[in-house]
Design a protein around this motif. Sequence first.
Motif, PDB file in Angstrom:
ATOM      1  N   PHE A 285       0.884  -1.044  -0.132  1.00  0.00           N
ATOM      2  CA  PHE A 285       0.043   0.052  -0.056  1.00  0.00           C
ATOM      3  C   PHE A 285       1.006   0.959  -0.013  1.00  0.00           C
ATOM      4  O   PHE A 285       0.586   2.338  -0.523  1.00  0.00           O
ATOM      5  CB  PHE A 285      -0.763   0.142   1.212  1.00  0.00           C
ATOM      6  CG  PHE A 285      -2.189  -0.890   0.910  1.00  0.00           C
ATOM      7  CD1 PHE A 285      -3.306  -0.326   0.320  1.00  0.00           C
ATOM      8  CD2 PHE A 285      -2.395  -2.021   1.661  1.00  0.00           C
ATOM      9  CE1 PHE A 285      -4.303  -0.940  -0.196  1.00  0.00           C
ATOM     10  CE2 PHE A 285      -3.424  -2.622   1.308  1.00  0.00           C
ATOM     11  CZ  PHE A 285      -4.569  -2.301   0.612  1.00  0.00           C
ATOM     12  N   GLU A 286       1.828   1.226   0.579  1.00  0.00           N
ATOM     13  CA  GLU A 286       2.833   2.531   0.736  1.00  0.00           C
ATOM     14  C   GLU A 286       3.423   2.702  -0.596  1.00  0.00           C
ATOM     15  O   GLU A 286       3.435   3.869  -1.095  1.00  0.00           O
ATOM     16  CB  GLU A 286       3.955   2.104   1.770  1.00  0.00           C
ATOM     17  CG  GLU A 286       4.941   3.488   1.853  1.00  0.00           C
ATOM     18  CD  GLU A 286       6.171   3.045   2.777  1.00  0.00           C
ATOM     19  OE1 GLU A 286       6.885   4.162   2.934  1.00  0.00           O
ATOM     20  OE2 GLU A 286       6.343   1.979   3.164  1.00  0.00           O
ATOM     21  N   GLY A 287       3.785   1.510  -1.348  1.00  0.00           N
ATOM     22  CA  GLY A 287       4.546   1.810  -2.473  1.00  0.00           C
ATOM     23  C   GLY A 287       3.688   2.124  -3.700  1.00  0.00           C
ATOM     24  O   GLY A 287       4.082   2.771  -4.899  1.00  0.00           O
ATOM     25  N   ASN A 288       2.383   1.650  -3.682  1.00  0.00           N
ATOM     26  CA  ASN A 288       1.379   1.710  -4.879  1.00  0.00           C
ATOM     27  C   ASN A 288       0.263   2.636  -4.534  1.00  0.00           C
ATOM     28  O   ASN A 288      -0.179   3.099  -5.514  1.00  0.00           O
ATOM     29  CB  ASN A 288       0.800   0.526  -5.127  1.00  0.00           C
ATOM     30  CG  ASN A 288       2.028  -0.775  -5.565  1.00  0.00           C
ATOM     31  OD1 ASN A 288       2.381  -0.779  -6.709  1.00  0.00           O
ATOM     32  ND2 ASN A 288       2.451  -1.364  -4.553  1.00  0.00           N
ATOM     33  N   ILE A 289       0.150   3.111  -3.595  1.00  0.00           N
ATOM     34  CA  ILE A 289      -0.995   3.992  -3.303  1.00  0.00           C
ATOM     35  C   ILE A 289      -0.876   5.055  -2.326  1.00  0.00           C
ATOM     36  O   ILE A 289      -0.849   6.320  -2.790  1.00  0.00           O
ATOM     37  CB  ILE A 289      -2.272   3.274  -2.334  1.00  0.00           C
ATOM     38  CG1 ILE A 289      -2.628   1.854  -3.348  1.00  0.00           C
ATOM     39  CG2 ILE A 289      -3.490   4.110  -2.164  1.00  0.00           C
ATOM     40  CD1 ILE A 289      -3.808   1.173  -2.623  1.00  0.00           C
ATOM     41  N   LEU A 290       0.185   4.896  -0.998  1.00  0.00           N
ATOM     42  CA  LEU A 290       0.270   6.067  -0.423  1.00  0.00           C
ATOM     43  C   LEU A 290       1.208   7.122  -0.749  1.00  0.00           C
ATOM     44  O   LEU A 290       1.065   8.441  -0.998  1.00  0.00           O
ATOM     45  CB  LEU A 290       0.640   5.570   1.024  1.00  0.00           C
ATOM     46  CG  LEU A 290      -0.290   4.815   1.771  1.00  0.00           C
ATOM     47  CD1 LEU A 290       0.093   4.350   3.154  1.00  0.00           C
ATOM     48  CD2 LEU A 290      -1.610   5.458   1.871  1.00  0.00           C
ATOM     49  N   GLN A 291       2.443   6.584  -1.458  1.00  0.00           N
ATOM     50  CA  GLN A 291       3.510   7.513  -1.758  1.00  0.00           C
ATOM     51  C   GLN A 291       3.191   8.147  -2.766  1.00  0.00           C
ATOM     52  O   GLN A 291       3.294   9.243  -3.105  1.00  0.00           O
ATOM     53  CB  GLN A 291       4.807   6.553  -1.924  1.00  0.00           C
ATOM     54  CG  GLN A 291       5.275   6.083  -0.602  1.00  0.00           C
ATOM     55  CD  GLN A 291       6.392   7.247   0.085  1.00  0.00           C
ATOM     56  OE1 GLN A 291       6.377   8.554  -0.726  1.00  0.00           O
ATOM     57  NE2 GLN A 291       6.506   7.130   1.169  1.00  0.00           N
ATOM     58  N   PRO A 292       2.686   7.228  -4.003  1.00  0.00           N
ATOM     59  CA  PRO A 292       2.424   8.113  -5.399  1.00  0.00           C
ATOM     60  C   PRO A 292       1.077   9.078  -4.950  1.00  0.00           C
ATOM     61  O   PRO A 292       1.268  10.400  -5.730  1.00  0.00           O
ATOM     62  CB  PRO A 292       1.719   7.088  -6.392  1.00  0.00           C
ATOM     63  CG  PRO A 292       2.369   5.777  -5.665  1.00  0.00           C
ATOM     64  CD  PRO A 292       2.497   5.997  -4.255  1.00  0.00           C
ATOM     65  N   ARG A 293       0.043   8.951  -4.192  1.00  0.00           N
ATOM     66  CA  ARG A 293      -0.804   9.924  -4.047  1.00  0.00           C
ATOM     67  C   ARG A 293      -0.600  10.977  -3.018  1.00  0.00           C
ATOM     68  O   ARG A 293      -0.877  12.139  -2.990  1.00  0.00           O
ATOM     69  CB  ARG A 293      -2.017   9.144  -3.546  1.00  0.00           C
ATOM     70  CG  ARG A 293      -2.536   8.203  -4.777  1.00  0.00           C
ATOM     71  CD  ARG A 293      -4.032   7.739  -4.544  1.00  0.00           C
ATOM     72  NE  ARG A 293      -4.629   6.972  -5.642  1.00  0.00           N
ATOM     73  CZ  ARG A 293      -5.714   6.350  -5.603  1.00  0.00           C
ATOM     74  NH1 ARG A 293      -6.546   6.655  -4.551  1.00  0.00           N
ATOM     75  NH2 ARG A 293      -5.985   5.590  -6.508  1.00  0.00           N
ATOM     76  N   LEU A 294       0.034  10.578  -1.923  1.00  0.00           N
ATOM     77  CA  LEU A 294       0.087  11.665  -0.820  1.00  0.00           C
ATOM     78  C   LEU A 294       1.438  12.424  -1.075  1.00  0.00           C
ATOM     79  O   LEU A 294       1.629  13.662  -0.463  1.00  0.00           O
ATOM     80  CB  LEU A 294       0.212  11.057   0.580  1.00  0.00           C
ATOM     81  CG  LEU A 294      -1.340  10.374   0.989  1.00  0.00           C
ATOM     82  CD1 LEU A 294      -1.069   9.631   2.320  1.00  0.00           C
ATOM     83  CD2 LEU A 294      -2.224  11.345   0.847  1.00  0.00           C
ATOM     84  N   VAL A 295       2.638  11.707  -1.484  1.00  0.00           N
ATOM     85  CA  VAL A 295       4.068  12.364  -1.599  1.00  0.00           C
ATOM     86  C   VAL A 295       4.239  12.874  -2.915  1.00  0.00           C
ATOM     87  O   VAL A 295       4.652  13.761  -3.077  1.00  0.00           O
ATOM     88  CB  VAL A 295       5.031  11.547  -1.023  1.00  0.00           C
ATOM     89  CG1 VAL A 295       6.550  12.158  -1.095  1.00  0.00           C
ATOM     90  CG2 VAL A 295       4.914  11.110   0.342  1.00  0.00           C
TER      91      VAL A 295
END
Length: 359
Positions: A285-295
């Motif tokens: 989730f961090e690599g595919n959802i959280l990082q691209p969308r939030l950072v």
Amino acid sequence: MSLQRQMMFWVGALAAFILFLVVFRTVLLPFIAGMAVAYALDPVADWFERRGFSRMAASLIILVVFVVLLVLMFVLFVPILANQLAGFIERIPSYAQQLQSLANSLLNTRFGALFRVDAAQLQSSMGQLMSQGASWLSTVLKSLWSGGSALIDVISLLVVTPVVAFYMLVDWDRMLARIDSWIPRDHVETVRMLARDADSAIAGFVRGQGLVCLILGSFYGLGLAVLGLNFGLLIGIGAGILSFIPYVGTTLGFVISVGVAIVQFWPDWYWVGAVIGVFLVGQFFEGNILQPRLVGASVGLHPVWLMFALFAFGVLFGFVGLLIAVPASAAIGVLVRFGIARYLTSPIYRGDAEASPDE
């Protein structure tokens, strides 16, 4: 001579700023923390202003909500995490001994014979390694625990930080306008461009990565606690917080949680697999959802540069250095990229543009 005087002025200003940080680093913490809170909450104040609130009213509402959430955090979560941290520090030596015993029993099976290892020598080396690692981890956690207790007990941090944040939040736009009025008019557009780039990098990383850390810490903590892992809430939240440093938080949390799971659940290996699964899902989730969308990908802070900045500023200025490491490294990165871009278009790099190829 004009360029030389400008260089001397900015180098002197930078040296004075560094000297100021070194001299007053012991009293700067609540003020730096207040500025960081004001910077993070300025978009919220702007949102209230767009809906008809005055800047004073918006800042007051934000301050009240911030203080209430801070008090709730200290009342509800800090005692639980403090008890778990104290218990975990006490259990580290026994965990290390149990892991060593499990490793020794594994070496005495066909697995050890398959690889033709010297069991006695390997057991001795592993014993020394585990004892040294446990001692080091225990020392680090004890220092963090004592430092954290001192930090919590410092009244100035809890009282001064919200007050500084409130006044900074009220005067944020006026301060920026005043600073803008001090910029030399010949270079004002360039400085504004660099400031916008730095703000984009800082805001994109600090606010975005802060949300990522909060989500990951909640997920890891709840997931490990639901599995019944000893100190799972502490390990999960700690891994989420340390995820601010790329790869460090997840790796450290993974190693510690798997080690605790092996001691606690073995030979029920499927529970160990479930603990590993929590981190695999979190990383997905961090690599595919959280990082691209939030950072996002336009922050401009390479993980190696970020880790170096955190360690360097932490060594130089202590906890205050950790607070200013990310914004300072982001600003330095913007300046370096600007300088490289100017260099690539300068005669120093391109040479004599008027010279013919035959010459």
